[in-house]
Scaffold this motif. Structure first.
Motif, PDB file in Angstrom:
ATOM      1  N   SER A  38      22.746 -23.556  53.269  1.00 23.87           N
ATOM      2  CA  SER A  38      21.399 -23.429  52.696  1.00 23.87           C
ATOM      3  C   SER A  38      20.279 -23.668  53.689  1.00 23.87           C
ATOM      4  CB  SER A  38      21.283 -24.397  51.512  1.00 23.87           C
ATOM      5  OG  SER A  38      21.788 -25.680  51.840  1.00 23.87           O
ATOM      6  N   LYS A  39      20.606 -23.756  54.984  1.00 29.42           N
ATOM      7  CA  LYS A  39      19.557 -23.996  55.981  1.00 29.42           C
ATOM      8  C   LYS A  39      18.456 -22.948  55.857  1.00 29.42           C
ATOM      9  CE  LYS A  39      21.725 -21.394  59.736  1.00 29.42           C
ATOM     10  NZ  LYS A  39      23.142 -21.497  60.052  1.00 29.42           N
ATOM     11  N   LYS A  40      17.226 -23.413  55.986  1.00 25.70           N
ATOM     12  CA  LYS A  40      16.054 -22.533  55.916  1.00 25.70           C
ATOM     13  C   LYS A  40      15.865 -21.870  54.554  1.00 25.70           C
ATOM     14  CE  LYS A  40      15.508 -22.310  60.719  1.00 25.70           C
ATOM     15  NZ  LYS A  40      15.561 -21.450  61.876  1.00 25.70           N
ATOM     16  N   GLU A  59      24.086 -27.888  55.779  1.00 23.93           N
ATOM     17  CA  GLU A  59      22.774 -27.898  56.425  1.00 23.93           C
ATOM     18  C   GLU A  59      22.942 -28.128  57.921  1.00 23.93           C
ATOM     19  OE1 GLU A  59      19.554 -27.519  55.397  1.00 23.93           O
ATOM     20  OE2 GLU A  59      20.017 -27.080  53.298  1.00 23.93           O
ATOM     21  N   ASN A  60      21.992 -27.566  58.710  1.00 24.12           N
ATOM     22  CA  ASN A  60      22.081 -27.626  60.171  1.00 24.12           C
ATOM     23  C   ASN A  60      21.110 -28.579  60.844  1.00 24.12           C
ATOM     24  OD1 ASN A  60      23.251 -25.013  59.381  1.00 24.12           O
ATOM     25  ND2 ASN A  60      23.491 -24.746  61.586  1.00 24.12           N
ATOM     26  N   TYR A  61      20.018 -28.881  60.189  1.00 27.90           N
ATOM     27  CA  TYR A  61      18.959 -29.647  60.843  1.00 27.90           C
ATOM     28  C   TYR A  61      18.737 -30.949  60.087  1.00 27.90           C
ATOM     29  CZ  TYR A  61      18.459 -24.910  62.503  1.00 27.90           C
ATOM     30  OH  TYR A  61      18.735 -23.670  63.021  1.00 27.90           O
ATOM     31  N   MET A 205      32.425 -17.265  58.212  1.00 29.97           N
ATOM     32  CA  MET A 205      31.054 -17.193  57.738  1.00 29.97           C
ATOM     33  C   MET A 205      30.879 -15.852  57.009  1.00 29.97           C
ATOM     34  SD  MET A 205      29.281 -18.952  61.088  1.00 29.97           S
ATOM     35  CE  MET A 205      28.511 -17.492  61.702  1.00 29.97           C
ATOM     36  N   THR A 206      29.634 -15.450  56.825  1.00 28.95           N
ATOM     37  CA  THR A 206      29.366 -14.235  56.044  1.00 28.95           C
ATOM     38  C   THR A 206      30.209 -13.033  56.464  1.00 28.95           C
ATOM     39  OG1 THR A 206      27.144 -14.827  55.325  1.00 28.95           O
ATOM     40  CG2 THR A 206      27.565 -12.472  55.629  1.00 28.95           C
ATOM     41  N   GLY A 207      30.294 -12.788  57.779  1.00 22.60           N
ATOM     42  CA  GLY A 207      30.922 -11.548  58.239  1.00 22.60           C
ATOM     43  C   GLY A 207      32.429 -11.602  58.378  1.00 22.60           C
ATOM     44  N   GLY A 223      26.326 -18.398  54.411  1.00 23.25           N
ATOM     45  CA  GLY A 223      24.892 -18.498  54.168  1.00 23.25           C
ATOM     46  C   GLY A 223      24.296 -17.192  53.689  1.00 23.25           C
ATOM     47  N   THR A 224      24.144 -16.239  54.625  1.00 28.22           N
ATOM     48  CA  THR A 224      23.414 -14.993  54.371  1.00 28.22           C
ATOM     49  C   THR A 224      23.920 -14.230  53.144  1.00 28.22           C
ATOM     50  OG1 THR A 224      23.134 -14.862  56.766  1.00 28.22           O
ATOM     51  CG2 THR A 224      22.601 -12.890  55.496  1.00 28.22           C
ATOM     52  N   LYS A 225      25.206 -14.166  52.981  1.00 31.90           N
ATOM     53  CA  LYS A 225      25.758 -13.381  51.862  1.00 31.90           C
ATOM     54  C   LYS A 225      25.417 -14.000  50.500  1.00 31.90           C
ATOM     55  CE  LYS A 225      30.066 -10.987  50.758  1.00 31.90           C
ATOM     56  NZ  LYS A 225      29.871  -9.577  50.988  1.00 31.90           N
TER      57      LYS A 225
HETATM   58  C1  PLP Z   1      24.150 -20.691  59.757  1.00 29.82           C
HETATM   59  C2  PLP Z   1      25.573 -21.078  59.877  1.00 29.82           C
HETATM   60  C3  PLP Z   1      26.554 -20.565  59.016  1.00 29.82           C
HETATM   61  C4  PLP Z   1      26.275 -19.483  57.984  1.00 29.82           C
HETATM   62  O1  PLP Z   1      26.180 -18.235  58.619  1.00 29.82           O
HETATM   63  P1  PLP Z   1      26.028 -16.888  57.792  1.00 29.82           P
HETATM   64  O2  PLP Z   1      26.389 -15.821  58.757  1.00 29.82           O
HETATM   65  O3  PLP Z   1      24.619 -16.812  57.318  1.00 29.82           O
HETATM   66  O4  PLP Z   1      26.993 -16.936  56.654  1.00 29.82           O
HETATM   67  C5  PLP Z   1      27.849 -21.049  59.141  1.00 29.82           C
HETATM   68  N1  PLP Z   1      28.173 -21.995  60.053  1.00 29.82           N
HETATM   69  C6  PLP Z   1      27.260 -22.497  60.894  1.00 29.82           C
HETATM   70  C7  PLP Z   1      27.687 -23.539  61.872  1.00 29.82           C
HETATM   71  C8  PLP Z   1      25.941 -22.067  60.840  1.00 29.82           C
HETATM   72  O5  PLP Z   1      25.063 -22.567  61.719  1.00 29.82           O
END
Ligand code: PLP
Length: 231
Positions: A38-40, A59-61, A205-207, A223-225
């Protein structure tokens, strides 16, 4: 609201696709946890999905995460820290995240251990491995992995639960698969060598989450998906 309906739809599709990837790989859907990254994205989007039953968020930050944790504390969500963690931010972290995915140095391990100890708790962690040996990426190199594990196992207030990776990007997700397979091999080697159980592989991740699940992911970070593009 309309936007909420779209978000919920995207999330439901991802849940379904994760389930399908499990079935295709002969794994049970309960073996893989979907972490919604959910970052950003706004706290509102998180609470929308929480109402639908999504409990794990990434979350990243540190600052952004702490603000959301506070705003959404009543929801009792499982927060994962998946970004690069700077030693000077460590003091904010122990006790707030169910899992820190990005431990990658002895210095960081020591700092996390110390802070966890002072809070009288044990912090679950994953070690981030740079399987692609990419200069611009964080994560411990394969050559230093074993000694970092050895060190972490001496720190009583850290609980090592597995490995995480952020592999090189390829348009064709099948090309990422060998990196996921490598992370699984490394996990198995460590389990053998140290006589420990490492239940988690955080990858996909998404891809490329379907390929990660086929290679044994237990935690996928998407995230993105789910949320759409980040601002
Ligand atoms: C942002 C992030 C994700 C999510 O990436 P998406 O391509 O948007 O699914 C997964 N892992 C890490 C470590 C990230 O920084």
């Amino acid at each position: 609201m309309f936007e909420d309906a779209e978000l919920i739809n995207r999330w439901k599709n991802v849940v379904q696709e994760v389930g399908e990837a499990c079935v295709k790989s002969g794994r049970g859907p309960e073996e893989v946890t979907l972490i919604a990254v959910s970052k950003k994205h706004a706290a509102r989007a998180i609470s929308t999905l929480a109402r639908e039953g999504q409990m794990d968020f990434g979350e990243n930050y540190v600052q952004e995460a702490l603000a959301k944790l506070e705003e959404l504390s009543a929801l009792r969500l499982n927060w994962h820290f998946i970004g690069h963690l700077q030693t000077n931010k460590v003091k904010h972290v122990p006790g707030r995240f169910v899992l820190i995915h990005t431990l990658d140095s002895e210095k960081l391990a020591q700092a996390l251990h110390k802070k966890s100890q002072s809070q009288g708790m044990t912090q679950p962690v994953l070690i981030q491995v740079n399987v692609g040996r990419e200069a611009q990426k964080y994560g411990v190199g394969e050559d230093n992995l074993s000694s970092l594990v050895e060190r972490v196992l001496t720190l009583d207030n850290l609980k090592l639960e597995g490995l995480m990776t952020l592999p090189p990007f390829f348009e064709d997700a099948e090309k990422v698969r060998p990196y996921f397979a490598r992370l699984r091999e490394l996990k198995e080697e460590l389990e053998q060598r140290f006589g420990i159980a490492l239940p988690h592989l955080s990858m996909g991740m998404t891809g490329d989450f379907a390929q990660a699940i086929a290679e044994g992911a237990t935690l996928v970070r998407i995230g993105t998906k789910i949320f759409g593009p980040r601002m």
